[in-house]
Design an enzyme around this catalytic site. Structure first.
Site, PDB file in Angstrom:
ATOM      1  N   ASP A   7       3.213 -16.835 -10.958  1.00 13.94           N
ATOM      2  CA  ASP A   7       2.750 -15.463 -10.749  1.00 13.94           C
ATOM      3  C   ASP A   7       3.829 -14.448 -11.138  1.00 13.94           C
ATOM      4  O   ASP A   7       5.024 -14.775 -11.225  1.00 13.94           O
ATOM      5  CB  ASP A   7       2.403 -15.232  -9.271  1.00 13.94           C
ATOM      6  CG  ASP A   7       1.209 -16.048  -8.823  1.00 13.94           C
ATOM      7  OD1 ASP A   7       0.665 -16.800  -9.657  1.00 13.94           O
ATOM      8  OD2 ASP A   7       0.827 -15.951  -7.646  1.00 13.94           O
ATOM      9  N   HIS A  24       0.188  -5.163  -9.294  1.00 14.60           N
ATOM     10  CA  HIS A  24       0.537  -6.013  -8.153  1.00 14.60           C
ATOM     11  C   HIS A  24       0.336  -5.301  -6.807  1.00 14.60           C
ATOM     12  O   HIS A  24       1.204  -5.356  -5.924  1.00 14.60           O
ATOM     13  CB  HIS A  24       1.992  -6.482  -8.265  1.00 14.60           C
ATOM     14  CG  HIS A  24       2.288  -7.716  -7.467  1.00 14.60           C
ATOM     15  ND1 HIS A  24       2.532  -7.695  -6.123  1.00 14.60           N
ATOM     16  CD2 HIS A  24       2.368  -9.029  -7.840  1.00 14.60           C
ATOM     17  CE1 HIS A  24       2.779  -8.915  -5.694  1.00 14.60           C
ATOM     18  NE2 HIS A  24       2.682  -9.755  -6.726  1.00 14.60           N
ATOM     19  N   HIS A  58       6.647 -18.604  -9.042  1.00  9.10           N
ATOM     20  CA  HIS A  58       6.754 -17.250  -9.605  1.00  9.10           C
ATOM     21  C   HIS A  58       7.755 -17.246 -10.761  1.00  9.10           C
ATOM     22  O   HIS A  58       8.834 -17.821 -10.649  1.00  9.10           O
ATOM     23  CB  HIS A  58       7.202 -16.243  -8.541  1.00  9.10           C
ATOM     24  CG  HIS A  58       6.226 -16.096  -7.410  1.00  9.10           C
ATOM     25  ND1 HIS A  58       6.175 -16.999  -6.367  1.00  9.10           N
ATOM     26  CD2 HIS A  58       5.266 -15.171  -7.174  1.00  9.10           C
ATOM     27  CE1 HIS A  58       5.211 -16.638  -5.527  1.00  9.10           C
ATOM     28  NE2 HIS A  58       4.639 -15.533  -5.990  1.00  9.10           N
TER      29      HIS A  58
END
Length: 688
Positions: free
Chosen positions: A80, A135, A220
């Site tokens: 992510d 986000h 991530h």
């Protein structure tokens, strides 16, 4: 200046200006929105609980929620918050080294910044899903904003890869309402690598689970320091049993379809706009920094020069003395409201033997009658009448008729203090001095507009004149109170009539002829300032345009030596830098201020504004003290940034456009109210 043919003032540039400002705000707004990318944080407990039920891949249908789980032996590494120019390439290199595929949930604003990385993901067999554009916590947003975030990201991915994404993972695993058309991918295993617990802990949590079970692992590749994640990814790829697949491969779903032409076009336009906004924000930021530095340097130089000038002015010309006959020339056009007060103040001068020549330039009111009546009572007053020919012609007529060798030029709305003439002519004791500027003060200071103009005269004009005096490059002897040696006027052929700022044009010519121009701050006169914004606009437009004309006319001074060279390389450069270029950049400052207020930290914006305002207040207070003025108008200084400053820079914009198009404007008299005579102090003791 009646011989100039009046042209219609240009108007189209205002529409272009407004469109330009709106475009800048739009681009900066997009940049501010795209730049507001958040960071990973705690996940929603309700969604995490749902993910531990039937499976982490959810499809929302009219009949409810369908969940799916990867089959045994299939591991889906998901990353992510990318793409990131530092960490994403390292992750991709590891995946290629171990012949593994992964799923990347990307942030749309980052896709637009690094589209090559997203193309590399697709080219190397990886899958790309939506992780919103900035986000945000989708569950906290209204439905329209949720759809907006997802649509922008989908368009960005389409422009970068040519494919339409089918997967979506909400930031913070907070479930949105607008998930139609997407498979929502949560996670079986969340090592919380964004907390940076260490590579060992990340690997342990990622591989924790029943042996051989399929799982979606969440990591991530952006949003901060991901060095631990990169190391953990290497170990996971090396240690884990099973095959590494994309989410769609693991579920047996077809790959993402080709994007429509509309999506690609919209995404490309979005990327270009975001890029333009980022470049504009950076460019305007540098312009604002440069302008701020220049403004601060100007304030520092002004204050330093003012201190030095104030010390030097004490006793600079020695004791006051009689220097010969003085003739005072008063050009008047429809000055019935103020002319009597002007004549009375001049006739009350303590300098002996002053001759007062009033030139009525075709007035259509009672100006001539008032002067004629006063001339019968005051022998020193003489009236000349002529058909309207403009202020320069009126001044030249008065100069030709005057008898004195020292000539004081006075506007018809100006009220002199009793000692003003005597103090004004004292510098002529130096035979090199050809012109002297007095200290003009605003008489009608009532209301915000009057106070703002009062402060502008004290801080802007008078501080600048002190600086110009020290630099021997005085570009303007003001029409309200200025004195010239007749010989100097003879050298330049009298008052020029081919610019709108005849006082500036004349002063520059005198300097180029080899004479000095100085500032007598203790010679005080009071003038009536414009009482409305419309009148102020017309006056400042004429001043600005006329100053540009005069500067262009005397541009050759830049290459000359002596006093002319000082005018060109100091005075003209100063005028162009601080009275033309800096005001022209001021709209960018305001646009950036709006951008900052919306998208930058409030503490940072407030600190900059408060610091600059405090500096302005300190400078203004010092200037008022130098001019022996009360500090009561200081409270209006912060408000100047809201209306007055914008009006002045718009005047410069209008003047610049008119100058580029070659427009002309006639000498226009301001509607007078007589406030100068009514509001001016009766004597010097009241001004101190």
């Amino acid at each position: 200046m009646s011989r100039h043919k009046a042209r219609r003032e240009p108007r189209a540039h205002w529409l272009l200006f407004l469109l330009g400002v709106l475009l800048l705000l739009t681009e900066l707004g997009l940049q501010g929105y795209a730049g507001g990318v958040g960071a990973e944080g705690p996940h929603g407990e309700a969604v995490r609980a749902a993910a531990t039920g039937d499976g982490p891949v959810l499809r929302y249908t009219a009949g409810g929620v369908e969940a799916a789980r990867l089959p045994a032996g299939a591991l889906a590494l998901t990353f992510d918050d990318g793409p990131d120019p530092r960490w994403t390439p390292q992750v991709l290199d590891l995946l290629r080294q171990y012949h593994a595929h992964a799923t990347f949930f990307v942030i749309g604003s980052q896709v637009n910044r690094y589209p090559d990385l997203v193309r590399r993901m697709v080219d190397e067999g990886h899958e790309v899903g939506v992780h919103t554009f900035t986000h945000p916590d989708l569950a906290a947003l209204p439905p329209w904003r949720q759809r907006f975030e997802l649509a922008l990201t989908a368009n960005a991915i389409a422009a970068a890869t040519g494919r339409r994404p089918l997967l979506m993972r909400p930031p913070y695993l907070s479930m949105p309402d607008a998930v139609d058309g997407y498979l929502t991918v949560l996670a079986d295993r969340d090592p919380r690598d964004w907390e940076r617990p260490g590579a060992d802990a990340i690997v342990r949590e990622a591989l924790h689970g029943p042996a051989g079970a399929g799982a979606v692992i969440m990591l991530h590749d952006g949003g901060g320091d991901r060095s631990q994640t990169v190391e953990a990814t290497r170990r996971i790829l090396a240690q884990a049993g099973g095959r590494f697949v994309t989410v769609s491969e693991g579920l047996g779903l077809p790959p993402a379809p080709a994007a429509s032409t509309g999506m690609v076009v919209r995404g490309t336009a979005l990327r270009w706009s975001q890029t333009a906004g980022r470049l504009l924000a950076a460019a305007i930021g540098w312009i604002v920094v440069a302008g701020t530095v220049l403004a601060l340097m100007r304030l520092a130089v002004q204050v330093g020069a003012a201190r030095r000038h104030a010390r030097r002015s004490r006793g600079r010309w020695g004791p006051r003395r009689y220097l010969g006959g003085v003739s005072i020339i008063v050009p008047a056009y429809n000055e019935a409201a103020n002319i009597a007060g002007t004549i009375r103040s001049l006739s009350g001068s303590d300098y002996p033997g002053c001759e007062i020549v009033v030139v009525d330039d075709g007035s259509t009111d009672a100006t001539a009658a008032i002067v004629r009546r006063m001339a019968r009572e005051l022998p020193a007053v003489h009236l000349l009448r002529q058909a309207n020919a403009g202020k320069p012609a009126a001044l030249n007529a008065g100069i030709a008729a005057a008898r004195g060798d020292l000539l004081v030029l006075v506007d018809g709305d100006t009220v002199f203090e009793p000692d003003a003439v005597g103090r004004l002519v004292q510098p002529f004791a130096d035979p090199a001095v050809g012109a002297v500027s007095g200290n003009t003060k605003v008489a009608n200071r009532g209301g915000l507009l009057g106070r703002w103009q009062h402060l502008e005269y004290v801080v802007g004009f008078n501080l600048d004149r002190r600086l110009f005096d020290l630099g021997e490059c005085m570009p303007t002897i003001p029409g309200a109170i200025g004195a010239f040696r007749r010989e100097a006027l003879r050298d330049v052929g009298g008052v020029p009539g081919d610019t709108l700022a005849e006082d500036t044009d004349l002063t520059m010519a005198v300097l180029r002829a080899g004479w000095r121009a100085v500032y007598a701050d203790d010679a005080v006169a009071w003038t009536e300032a414009p009482g409305t914004l419309r009148q102020l606009w017309r006056q400042r437009y004429r001043w600005c345009y006329g100053t540009m004309q005069a500067a262009w006319k005397h541009r050759g001074a830049v290459r000359e030596r002596g006093g002319a060279g000082r005018l060109g390389r100091r005075g003209l450069l100063y005028l162009m830098l601080f009275q033309v270029l800096l005001p022209l950049a001021a709209p960018l400052v305001d646009v950036y201020a709006i951008y900052g207020a919306l998208f930058l930290p409030w503490a940072q914006v407030a600190a900059v504004w408060c610091g600059f305002t405090a500096l302005q207040l300190a400078t203004t207070a010092y200037a008022l003290r130098l001019d022996r003025e009360p500090l009561t108008p200081l409270w209006t200084v912060p408000l100047q940034h809201v209306v007055y400053r914008q009006l002045l820079y718009l005047v410069v914009l209008q003047g610049t456009v008119a100058a580029l198009l070659g427009g002309r404007q006639r000498w226009q008299a301001m509607a007078r109210t007589g406030l100068a005579a009514a509001a001016a102090p009766a004597g010097r003791g009241r001004s101190e």
